[in-house]
Motif scaffolding. Structure first.
Motif, PDB file in Angstrom:
ATOM      1  N   SER A  12       0.821  -1.219   0.000  1.00 44.44           N
ATOM      2  CA  SER A  12       0.000   0.000   0.000  1.00 44.44           C
ATOM      3  C   SER A  12       0.849   1.261   0.000  1.00 44.44           C
ATOM      4  N   HIS A  13       2.167   1.121   0.103  1.00 40.33           N
ATOM      5  CA  HIS A  13       3.077   2.275   0.083  1.00 40.33           C
ATOM      6  C   HIS A  13       4.069   2.106  -1.056  1.00 40.33           C
ATOM      7  N   GLU A  14       4.177   3.113  -1.909  1.00 38.28           N
ATOM      8  CA  GLU A  14       5.108   3.037  -3.032  1.00 38.28           C
ATOM      9  C   GLU A  14       6.549   3.153  -2.549  1.00 38.28           C
ATOM     10  N   LEU A  15       7.464   2.633  -3.350  1.00 37.44           N
ATOM     11  CA  LEU A  15       8.871   2.827  -3.028  1.00 37.44           C
ATOM     12  C   LEU A  15       9.190   4.313  -3.102  1.00 37.44           C
ATOM     13  N   PRO A  16      10.041   4.808  -2.204  1.00 43.37           N
ATOM     14  CA  PRO A  16      10.408   6.232  -2.223  1.00 43.37           C
ATOM     15  C   PRO A  16      10.982   6.627  -3.582  1.00 43.37           C
ATOM     16  N   PRO A  17      10.733   7.856  -4.045  1.00 47.91           N
ATOM     17  CA  PRO A  17      11.217   8.312  -5.363  1.00 47.91           C
ATOM     18  C   PRO A  17      12.723   8.146  -5.551  1.00 47.91           C
ATOM     19  N   ALA A  18      13.508   8.434  -4.504  1.00 48.36           N
ATOM     20  CA  ALA A  18      14.964   8.313  -4.635  1.00 48.36           C
ATOM     21  C   ALA A  18      15.365   6.867  -4.869  1.00 48.36           C
ATOM     22  N   THR A  19      14.680   5.953  -4.208  1.00 48.41           N
ATOM     23  CA  THR A  19      14.948   4.517  -4.395  1.00 48.41           C
ATOM     24  C   THR A  19      14.605   4.099  -5.825  1.00 48.41           C
ATOM     25  N   GLN A  20      13.442   4.535  -6.291  1.00 49.60           N
ATOM     26  CA  GLN A  20      13.030   4.196  -7.654  1.00 49.60           C
ATOM     27  C   GLN A  20      14.042   4.698  -8.677  1.00 49.60           C
ATOM     28  N   ALA A  21      14.529   5.899  -8.485  1.00 47.84           N
ATOM     29  CA  ALA A  21      15.481   6.493  -9.429  1.00 47.84           C
ATOM     30  C   ALA A  21      16.765   5.676  -9.505  1.00 47.84           C
ATOM     31  N   GLN A  22      17.265   5.241  -8.327  1.00 47.80           N
ATOM     32  CA  GLN A  22      18.511   4.459  -8.319  1.00 47.80           C
ATOM     33  C   GLN A  22      18.319   3.103  -9.014  1.00 47.80           C
ATOM     34  N   ILE A  23      17.194   2.482  -8.782  1.00 47.99           N
ATOM     35  CA  ILE A  23      16.940   1.176  -9.412  1.00 47.99           C
ATOM     36  C   ILE A  23      16.832   1.326 -10.925  1.00 47.99           C
ATOM     37  N   ILE A  24      16.095   2.339 -11.373  1.00 55.73           N
ATOM     38  CA  ILE A  24      15.926   2.548 -12.818  1.00 55.73           C
ATOM     39  C   ILE A  24      17.253   2.888 -13.481  1.00 55.73           C
ATOM     40  N   ASN A  25      18.074   3.715 -12.836  1.00 55.27           N
ATOM     41  CA  ASN A  25      19.387   4.059 -13.400  1.00 55.27           C
ATOM     42  C   ASN A  25      20.270   2.823 -13.532  1.00 55.27           C
ATOM     43  N   ALA A  26      20.246   1.981 -12.506  1.00 54.46           N
ATOM     44  CA  ALA A  26      21.061   0.756 -12.552  1.00 54.46           C
ATOM     45  C   ALA A  26      20.553  -0.184 -13.635  1.00 54.46           C
ATOM     46  N   TYR A  27      19.235  -0.262 -13.790  1.00 61.81           N
ATOM     47  CA  TYR A  27      18.667  -1.113 -14.833  1.00 61.81           C
ATOM     48  C   TYR A  27      19.074  -0.617 -16.218  1.00 61.81           C
ATOM     49  N   ARG A  28      19.030   0.701 -16.420  1.00 65.14           N
ATOM     50  CA  ARG A  28      19.407   1.261 -17.725  1.00 65.14           C
ATOM     51  C   ARG A  28      20.882   1.037 -18.025  1.00 65.14           C
ATOM     52  N   GLU A  29      21.708   1.122 -16.986  1.00 68.68           N
ATOM     53  CA  GLU A  29      23.134   0.876 -17.190  1.00 68.68           C
ATOM     54  C   GLU A  29      23.371  -0.585 -17.568  1.00 68.68           C
ATOM     55  N   LEU A  30      22.578  -1.500 -16.987  1.00 71.63           N
ATOM     56  CA  LEU A  30      22.709  -2.928 -17.298  1.00 71.63           C
ATOM     57  C   LEU A  30      22.193  -3.230 -18.697  1.00 71.63           C
ATOM     58  N   SER A  31      21.096  -2.599 -19.091  1.00 68.94           N
ATOM     59  CA  SER A  31      20.440  -2.959 -20.346  1.00 68.94           C
ATOM     60  C   SER A  31      20.997  -2.231 -21.564  1.00 68.94           C
ATOM     61  N   GLY A  32      21.596  -1.065 -21.365  1.00 68.26           N
ATOM     62  CA  GLY A  32      22.113  -0.332 -22.513  1.00 68.26           C
ATOM     63  C   GLY A  32      21.036   0.476 -23.202  1.00 68.26           C
ATOM     64  N   THR A  33      21.115   0.554 -24.522  1.00 68.84           N
ATOM     65  CA  THR A  33      20.217   1.443 -25.271  1.00 68.84           C
ATOM     66  C   THR A  33      18.789   0.919 -25.357  1.00 68.84           C
ATOM     67  N   GLU A  34      18.608  -0.404 -25.278  1.00 61.62           N
ATOM     68  CA  GLU A  34      17.270  -0.984 -25.346  1.00 61.62           C
ATOM     69  C   GLU A  34      16.964  -1.772 -24.080  1.00 61.62           C
ATOM     70  N   ASP A  35      15.702  -1.712 -23.639  1.00 62.51           N
ATOM     71  CA  ASP A  35      15.305  -2.482 -22.462  1.00 62.51           C
ATOM     72  C   ASP A  35      15.537  -3.971 -22.699  1.00 62.51           C
ATOM     73  N   ILE A  36      16.048  -4.628 -21.676  1.00 61.42           N
ATOM     74  CA  ILE A  36      16.256  -6.076 -21.761  1.00 61.42           C
ATOM     75  C   ILE A  36      15.407  -6.771 -20.698  1.00 61.42           C
ATOM     76  N   ALA A  37      15.171  -8.056 -20.895  1.00 67.35           N
ATOM     77  CA  ALA A  37      14.439  -8.852 -19.906  1.00 67.35           C
ATOM     78  C   ALA A  37      15.379  -9.234 -18.765  1.00 67.35           C
ATOM     79  N   VAL A  38      14.881  -9.126 -17.550  1.00 63.26           N
ATOM     80  CA  VAL A  38      15.676  -9.481 -16.373  1.00 63.26           C
ATOM     81  C   VAL A  38      14.863 -10.393 -15.458  1.00 63.26           C
ATOM     82  N   ALA A  39      15.574 -11.111 -14.614  1.00 62.45           N
ATOM     83  CA  ALA A  39      14.948 -11.851 -13.526  1.00 62.45           C
ATOM     84  C   ALA A  39      15.072 -11.001 -12.271  1.00 62.45           C
ATOM     85  N   VAL A  40      14.003 -10.879 -11.546  1.00 61.03           N
ATOM     86  CA  VAL A  40      13.995 -10.094 -10.306  1.00 61.03           C
ATOM     87  C   VAL A  40      13.760 -11.074  -9.167  1.00 61.03           C
TER      88      VAL A  40
END
Length: 799
Positions: A92-120
């Motif tokens: 019922s509570h979203e992840l804090p914005p700063a947390t979301q930003a760090q996760i998305i940045n790390a995902y983009r660095e892992l995936s490169g120019t195109e989104d890739i499939a990952v296991a979470v």
């Protein structure tokens, strides 16, 4: 801003409190083992600090603790209510914005120019410990694509810290809920949906035998193995010969692999099952070189962690590359005491209802409860036997009430199998028809004490349990105790018993149970007249282009399994000794066997090996032994010739063996023994000693032929006795002559365990070894020790 992200190449085992056991292990292997050739998908971890920060941001810690305080710890009747409330509170509570930003940045660095499939994947800070794996307690999500989707999956992983099963698991293991955090691993997906995936154990999962690597695999995603929805392929690899660069694959079992899990192409779900095409069902998911590579990686991982490991693998169907995707300590057998064995045995027979893969070696009886969902836990009482189609981690709380588990689906690495081992209860999995054949409330007995096949019987049968502690057991000083064994399925468990090897391995059991087909029916398959037999042979050998290879593979795998269990101790393989009436009962056998009035002393043993009616089949026996010794590296395997009537026959058999590659000239370590069971063997033992490397007395046949008694005849059976003076004279003569020639001589039979004075006689004569059936071994050892102690001095022994 506090950093909440760590790349896998930035973590190692010291970071369990930061990233959890699963992620710490991935980082450890990526950093330490990549240089040794092991491939792992790259990724990053949202740390435990990310989880703690989430709780603190919304003051959730106190509310969660209050929920846990309300948990009924006696009967857990409100477990579902508490778990659901805890998960809803987190979601019922979203992840804090700063947390979301760090996760998305790390995902983009892992995936490169195109989104890739990952296991979470969830990675708890208290998991993957030697005493508690937490395997399957928390949620994982596959084929997640895009930053927002990754955020949602991470959030769900946080909530999965409070799944009903995870709460109960922590309660059972004594973990404080408030001190366990979730880290989340985000890892590049391996396209095993187009390839294959599976699980490895760096020990044999039923017995805990340490020199085996057990590999299982399915087509598509590996979730089908964990969920137990299909029967996978299984492979056993022997570590010592793998290190010698031999063909160390000692067993290959083809599973049905009826379904393949793939990714969904729409948004309705991330994965789903399709029916596996028939040609792929009949094909192993791994080629031999891939099995070897995977086993070598497992060995490297085990050596690095210095403990038995539970490892997940995946093969990318697009690139063909293999990957290790997880590794955790094995938590069942690695915690057990060594040199102790608990033995279960049924004491009465019952009507068999169904059968499947036996998990463990125990027996349980109780009321059968047909269960379709883990939500039916209120119907289950402690001690019930749960019968169901399949299980998943959501079933864990309900399974902990059970005394045994029976499932329609699943293999040895399915969820039900893993939980049964962890709980220490028997399970029979992959029955196919358990929920159809077993009725609710029916009293049943589940037996896993009869080999690799587990059986479910009608009624509450009687059974016994014996505890054996070999740590303080006295062993013979001079006379070697050996085992008589035929069933490869029991070899690993029996290897823990005190022994000096195998004095008699009966080939007949393997032919009868593993193969089922008369070997000449394979040699002359195209000429078979019996169409029903031909159809059955085609059914059993459908994956073999050359029918004769079926015999070589099945027999070599059976021998190799026993050779591996007792390696490097000697394993003496007695070549086939079926009588004509027994051979005729094999599939296709009636066309190749003459009818005899007295098969006991007819066309059997050595006389078959060079005879036109059988010598082409004997060639297959030789090829199987040759494969075991030369290709697989089991030079501890010796061969023994049964029922050899004359010296000339013995020489002729050895010539026949040499013709097929079994030659002492080319393999100096090869030893050929003679089964001493005919008076002519004793009378000419000095001459036989010039031809053979060792002797083993077959006391049953020697007794019947010395006394002229058909041991199958009930009318004269009362005269049959190894204690008869004539028989003892023959035994004494054989032992003394062998000792004079400096050749080992043993005896195979029941009498030395049943009759202490007979054991005393053999020891006094200077017998080198005595071979016992498994159920007589411990009593036999006791008799030998007592016999040796009664001698005035060791000098009295003929050594």
């Amino acid at each position: 801003m506090q950093p909440f992200i760590k790349k896998f190449n930035q973590v190692n085992l010291a970071d369990i409190t930061a990233v959890g056991g699963k992620n710490a292990s991935l980082g450890e292997m990526l950093n330490q083992l990549s240089s040794k050739g092991i491939r792992l998908p790259d990724g990053f971890a949202a740390t435990a600090s990310c989880f703690w920060n989430f709780l603190e941001s919304y003051n959730l810690t106190t509310a969660l603790q209050q929920l846990m305080d309300r948990l009924d710890r006696n009967n857990y009747v409100n477990l579902k209510e508490i778990g659901k409330a805890a998960r809803e509170l987190i979601l019922s509570h979203e992840l804090p914005p700063a947390t979301q930003a760090q996760i998305i940045n790390a995902y983009r660095e892992l995936s490169g120019t195109e989104d890739i499939a990952v296991a979470v994947r969830s990675s708890a800070t208290a998991e993957d410990l030697p005493e508690a794996s937490f395997a399957g307690q928390h949620d994982s999500f596959l084929h997640i694509e895009g930053g927002e989707a990754v955020i949602r999956a991470v959030h769900k992983c946080f909530a999965s810290l409070y799944t009903d099963r995870a709460i109960k698991y922590r309660e059972d293991k004594g973990f404080d809920h408030s001190k366990v955090a979730i880290s989340v691993g985000i890892q590049k997906m391996v396209r095993s949906d187009r390839g294959s995936a599976g699980v490895c154990f760096t020990l044999e999962p039923e017995s805990g035998f340490r020199d085996i690597i057990h590999i299982s695999g399915v087509w598509g995603l590996g979730e089908n193995i964990v969920q137990g929805t299909i029967n996978p392929d299984e492979f056993l690899v022997f570590k010592p010969t793998l290190a010698q660069n031999k063909n160390a694959i000692i067993q290959k079992r083809l599973g049905d692999k009826a379904q393949t899990m793939i990714y969904a192409t729409d948004s309705s779900s991330t994965t789903y099952n399709i029916d596996t095409p028939l040609n792929k069902r009949e094909q192993f998911v791994l080629a031999d070189h891939e099995i070897k590579q995977l086993a070598e990686w497992c060995l490297i991982i085990e050596e690095h962690y210095k403990k038995p490991m539970d490892i997940e693998w995946a093969k990318d169907g697009i690139t063909g590359e293999m990957f290790i995707i997880q590794a955790r300590p094995e938590t069942v057998h690695s915690q057990k005491k060594l040199n102790t064995v608990t033995e279960y045995a049924l004491q009465e027979k019952g009507e068999k209802i169904t059968s499947g893969n036996a998990i463990g070696f125990k027996i349980a009886s109780g009321r059968a409860r047909i269960v379709h969902s883990p939500n039916e836990d209120s119907q289950i009482e402690k001690g019930d036997i749960i019968v169901t189609d399949t299980t998943s981690p959501d079933w864990d709380p309900i399974l902990k009430k059970a005394s045994a588990i029976v499932t329609n689906k699943g293999g040895r690495t399915s969820h039900a199998s893993i939980i049964a081992r962890e709980l220490g209860i028997p399970a029979v999995v992959g029955c196919g028809n358990a929920t159809e054949e077993i009725n609710n409330d029916m009293p049943i007995t589940v037996s896993c004490a009869e080999g690799k096949t587990g059986n479910v019987y009608r009624g509450l049968l009687k059974w016994k349990v014996e505890e054996h502690d070999f740590n303080n057991m006295y062993l013979p000083r001079h006379t070697k105790p050996l085992l008589i064994i035929g069933e490869p399925e029991k070899a690993f468990q029996l290897s823990f018993y005190p022994n000096e090897g195998v004095g008699l391995m009966r080939l007949e059991f393997i032919v009868n149970h593993y193969m089922q087909i008369h070997p000449m029916a394979l040699v002359k398959f195209d000429e078979l007249k019996d169409q029903a037999a031909k159809h059955k042979i085609e059914e059993l050998t459908h994956s073999y282009k050359h029918k004769q290879q079926y015999f070589i593979d099945k027999v070599s795998q059976g021998i190799a399994t026993i050779a591996a269990a007792f390696y490097p101790k000697d394993v003496i393989v007695r070549l086939s000794d079926f009588k004509t009436n027994e051979y005729a009962n094999l599939i296709g056998g009636k066309e190749f066997e003459p009818k005899e009035e007295n098969p006991m002393i007819g066309f059997r043993g050595a006389s078959r090996y060079y005879h036109p009616l059988y010598k082409d089949a004997f060639k297959l026996e030789c090829k199987a032994v040759l494969k075991v010794r030369n290709e697989m590296g089991f030079t501890n395997v010796k061969v023994m010739i049964p029922f050899c009537r004359t010296l000339q026959e013995g020489k002729r058999v050895i010539e026949e063996m040499e013709r097929h590659g079994l030659s002492r000239d080319y393999s100096p370590s090869l030893e050929i023994y003679l089964m001493v069971e005919i008076p002519s063997n004793v009378i000419l033992l000095n001459e036989f000693a010039q031809v053979f490397d060792g002797f083993s007395i077959g006391s049953n046949d020697l007794t019947q032929l010395t006394l002229g008694i058909d041991r199958d005849s009930a009318i004269v059976s009362q005269l049959f006795s190894e204690q008869d003076q004539a028989v003892k004279t023959m035994l004494s003569m054989a032992i003394h002559r062998a000792n004079e020639a400096g050749i080992k001589i043993g005896l195979c039979g029941q009498a030395p365990s049943d009759m202490p004075d007979f054991a005393q006689f053999l020891v006094e004569q200077g017998i080198t070894s005595i071979s016992f059936n498994p159920d007589a071994l411990l009593k036999g050892i006791q008799n030998i020790v007592e016999a040796e102690n009664k001698l005035k001095s060791p000098a009295n022994l003929s050594l």
